[in-house]
Write a protein that holds these residues in place. Structure first.
Motif, mmCIF file in Angstrom:
data_model
loop_
_atom_site.group_PDB
_atom_site.id
_atom_site.type_symbol
_atom_site.label_atom_id
_atom_site.label_comp_id
_atom_site.label_asym_id
_atom_site.label_seq_id
_atom_site.Cartn_x
_atom_site.Cartn_y
_atom_site.Cartn_z
ATOM 1 N N LEU A 65 46.579 41.730 38.888
ATOM 2 C CA LEU A 65 45.285 41.974 39.302
ATOM 3 C C LEU A 65 45.132 41.600 40.919
ATOM 4 O O LEU A 65 44.410 40.802 41.322
ATOM 5 N N ASP A 66 45.685 42.688 41.877
ATOM 6 C CA ASP A 66 45.849 42.260 43.056
ATOM 7 C C ASP A 66 44.772 43.146 44.025
ATOM 8 O O ASP A 66 44.388 42.788 45.026
ATOM 9 N N GLU A 67 43.925 43.968 43.410
ATOM 10 C CA GLU A 67 42.834 44.824 44.090
ATOM 11 C C GLU A 67 41.603 43.998 43.279
ATOM 12 O O GLU A 67 41.548 43.093 42.812
ATOM 13 N N ASP A 68 40.460 44.826 43.726
ATOM 14 C CA ASP A 68 39.284 44.231 43.322
ATOM 15 C C ASP A 68 38.879 44.147 41.745
ATOM 16 O O ASP A 68 39.614 45.282 41.018
ATOM 17 N N VAL A 69 38.583 43.242 41.242
ATOM 18 C CA VAL A 69 38.206 43.119 39.823
ATOM 19 C C VAL A 69 36.783 42.835 39.496
ATOM 20 O O VAL A 69 36.018 42.040 39.950
ATOM 21 N N VAL A 70 36.169 43.829 38.317
ATOM 22 C CA VAL A 70 34.929 43.292 38.024
ATOM 23 C C VAL A 70 35.030 42.728 36.686
ATOM 24 O O VAL A 70 35.808 43.743 35.650
ATOM 25 N N LEU A 71 34.444 42.015 36.152
ATOM 26 C CA LEU A 71 34.589 41.405 34.839
ATOM 27 C C LEU A 71 33.316 41.732 34.187
ATOM 28 O O LEU A 71 31.966 41.744 34.556
ATOM 29 N N ILE A 72 33.675 42.212 32.945
ATOM 30 C CA ILE A 72 32.512 42.574 31.908
ATOM 31 C C ILE A 72 32.347 42.074 30.666
ATOM 32 O O ILE A 72 33.473 41.668 30.167
ATOM 33 N N CYS A 73 31.171 41.701 30.235
ATOM 34 C CA CYS A 73 30.617 41.237 28.953
ATOM 35 C C CYS A 73 29.250 41.739 28.569
ATOM 36 O O CYS A 73 28.910 42.935 29.151
ATOM 37 N N ARG A 74 28.919 41.391 27.487
ATOM 38 C CA ARG A 74 27.581 41.920 26.885
ATOM 39 C C ARG A 74 26.480 41.509 27.605
ATOM 40 O O ARG A 74 25.718 42.681 28.309
ATOM 41 N N SER A 75 26.167 40.388 28.433
ATOM 42 C CA SER A 75 25.272 39.998 29.368
ATOM 43 C C SER A 75 25.806 39.563 30.605
ATOM 44 O O SER A 75 24.734 39.292 31.344
ATOM 45 N N GLY A 76 26.904 39.098 30.741
ATOM 46 C CA GLY A 76 27.357 38.249 32.009
ATOM 47 C C GLY A 76 27.887 36.959 31.933
ATOM 48 O O GLY A 76 28.440 36.350 32.931
ATOM 49 N N ALA A 77 27.472 36.338 30.781
ATOM 50 C CA ALA A 77 27.770 34.887 30.359
ATOM 51 C C ALA A 77 29.191 34.759 30.429
ATOM 52 O O ALA A 77 29.674 33.900 31.146
ATOM 53 N N ARG A 78 29.942 35.378 29.445
ATOM 54 C CA ARG A 78 31.426 35.261 29.285
ATOM 55 C C ARG A 78 32.231 35.841 30.318
ATOM 56 O O ARG A 78 33.037 35.474 30.781
ATOM 57 N N ALA A 79 31.472 36.985 31.103
ATOM 58 C CA ALA A 79 32.217 37.425 32.332
ATOM 59 C C ALA A 79 32.065 36.252 33.400
ATOM 60 O O ALA A 79 33.179 36.155 34.278
ATOM 61 N N GLY A 80 31.202 35.624 33.447
ATOM 62 C CA GLY A 80 31.039 34.391 34.483
ATOM 63 C C GLY A 80 32.166 33.269 34.136
ATOM 64 O O GLY A 80 32.731 32.757 34.904
ATOM 65 N N GLN A 81 32.241 33.061 32.811
ATOM 66 C CA GLN A 81 33.414 32.151 32.395
ATOM 67 C C GLN A 81 34.751 32.420 32.838
ATOM 68 O O GLN A 81 35.782 31.847 33.442
ATOM 69 N N ALA A 82 35.022 34.014 32.791
ATOM 70 C CA ALA A 82 36.234 34.545 33.057
ATOM 71 C C ALA A 82 36.653 34.264 34.638
ATOM 72 O O ALA A 82 37.637 34.160 35.153
ATOM 73 N N GLN A 83 35.473 34.554 35.307
ATOM 74 C CA GLN A 83 35.378 34.519 36.820
ATOM 75 C C GLN A 83 35.678 33.184 37.023
ATOM 76 O O GLN A 83 36.628 32.878 37.905
ATOM 77 N N GLN A 84 35.055 32.499 36.407
ATOM 78 C CA GLN A 84 35.659 30.833 36.733
ATOM 79 C C GLN A 84 36.995 30.542 36.539
ATOM 80 O O GLN A 84 37.819 29.904 37.438
ATOM 81 N N ALA A 85 37.512 31.104 35.515
ATOM 82 C CA ALA A 85 39.080 30.818 35.222
ATOM 83 C C ALA A 85 39.946 31.353 36.005
ATOM 84 O O ALA A 85 40.704 30.811 36.398
ATOM 85 N N LEU A 86 39.552 32.633 36.384
ATOM 86 C CA LEU A 86 40.478 33.440 37.453
ATOM 87 C C LEU A 86 40.668 32.741 38.755
ATOM 88 O O LEU A 86 41.427 32.553 39.372
ATOM 89 N N ALA A 87 39.425 32.325 39.124
ATOM 90 C CA ALA A 87 39.015 31.797 40.688
ATOM 91 C C ALA A 87 39.777 30.516 40.802
ATOM 92 O O ALA A 87 40.267 30.267 41.821
ATOM 93 N N GLU A 88 39.986 29.627 39.481
ATOM 94 C CA GLU A 88 40.519 28.428 39.649
ATOM 95 C C GLU A 88 42.085 28.650 39.927
ATOM 96 O O GLU A 88 42.842 27.878 40.489
ATOM 97 N N ILE A 89 42.720 30.004 39.688
ATOM 98 C CA ILE A 89 44.046 29.918 39.995
ATOM 99 C C ILE A 89 44.310 30.924 41.383
ATOM 100 O O ILE A 89 45.052 31.364 41.587
ATOM 101 N N GLY A 90 43.234 30.970 42.159
ATOM 102 C CA GLY A 90 43.072 31.668 43.446
ATOM 103 C C GLY A 90 43.075 33.140 43.406
ATOM 104 O O GLY A 90 43.441 33.777 44.500
ATOM 105 N N LEU A 91 42.614 33.524 42.449
ATOM 106 C CA LEU A 91 42.434 35.204 42.465
ATOM 107 C C LEU A 91 41.127 35.464 43.266
ATOM 108 O O LEU A 91 40.228 35.199 42.869
ATOM 109 N N PRO A 92 41.281 36.334 44.114
ATOM 110 C CA PRO A 92 40.228 36.572 45.102
ATOM 111 C C PRO A 92 39.384 37.913 44.624
ATOM 112 O O PRO A 92 40.033 38.438 43.561
ATOM 113 N N ASN A 93 38.520 38.402 45.162
ATOM 114 C CA ASN A 93 37.714 39.592 44.848
ATOM 115 C C ASN A 93 37.386 39.844 43.434
ATOM 116 O O ASN A 93 37.549 40.897 42.699
ATOM 117 N N LEU A 94 36.886 38.864 42.894
ATOM 118 C CA LEU A 94 36.283 38.810 41.669
ATOM 119 C C LEU A 94 34.920 38.992 41.509
ATOM 120 O O LEU A 94 34.150 38.280 42.316
#
Length: 198
Positions: A65-94
């Protein structure tokens, strides 16, 4: 990263995302809903990486996942959790799709559809409502059952305050919500193939 950045993920609205896709500058689209929800409908070109799989294997996914990434779920809540999990390992462009699939559909953007199934949030409402109803009706005969309804109410309150849902996480593990595409090897294989073509 400040606390406010972890609680408020960067977002992209459905119109902007559609413009990026139409212009040929599509970011990597990761749909973190269950395989059943994904099969029901998803954005064409999106990859299904269920939230629990993403959290468990985020370090392995990072290298794909080295390019821009958009996370998707039904309303945004689970995608927000995924963003936090990936941001914790230093993944940019989320970014998170603001309003999720609900906003995407409301904008009349293209969707890929499959067999129709209930989304996870609807399943939670059915199970929680049924337990509360049965507990209240049963408390006529067994007065202590009213506490089951109270426990479910407390759980739903906690779910709203913490933006997590234990019942939803349990329901997502049921066979109804799982699918053959729900393994890390197939997801990584798909990501690798797309990366090689780019």
């Amino acid at each position: 990263m400040t606390a406010s950045e972890t609680t408020r993920p960067a977002t992209v609205d459905a119109t902007t995302l559609r413009e990026l896709i139409d212009s040929g500058r599509a970011p990597r689209l990761l749909d973190v809903r269950t395989p059943a929800e994904f099969e029901t409908l998803h954005i064409p070109g999106a990859y299904n990486v269920p939230l629990d799989l993403l959290k468990e294997h985020r370090a392995e996914l990072r290298s794909h996942l080295d390019e821009d990434v958009v996370l998707i779920c039904r309303s945004g809540a689970r995608a927000g959790q995924a963003q936090q999990a990936l941001a914790e390992i230093g993944l940019p462009n989320l970014k998170v799709l603001n309003g999720g699939m609900l906003a995407w559909q409301a904008s009349s953007a293209p969707i890929a559809q499959g067999r129709q199934r209930w989304d996870l949030e609807r399943q939670v409402r059915l199970v929680a409502g049924s337990i509360v109803l049965l507990a209240i009706l049963g408390s006529v005969f067994v007065p202590g059952l009213k506490w089951v309804a109270g426990f479910i109410g407390a759980g739903l309150t906690f779910a709203a305050l913490s933006n997590t849902c234990a019942m939803g996480m349990l329901l997502s593990k049921l066979p109804y919500n799982r699918g053959a595409s729900c393994d890390l090897d197939s997801v990584v294989g798909q990501l690798r193939q797309t990366g090689e073509r780019a």
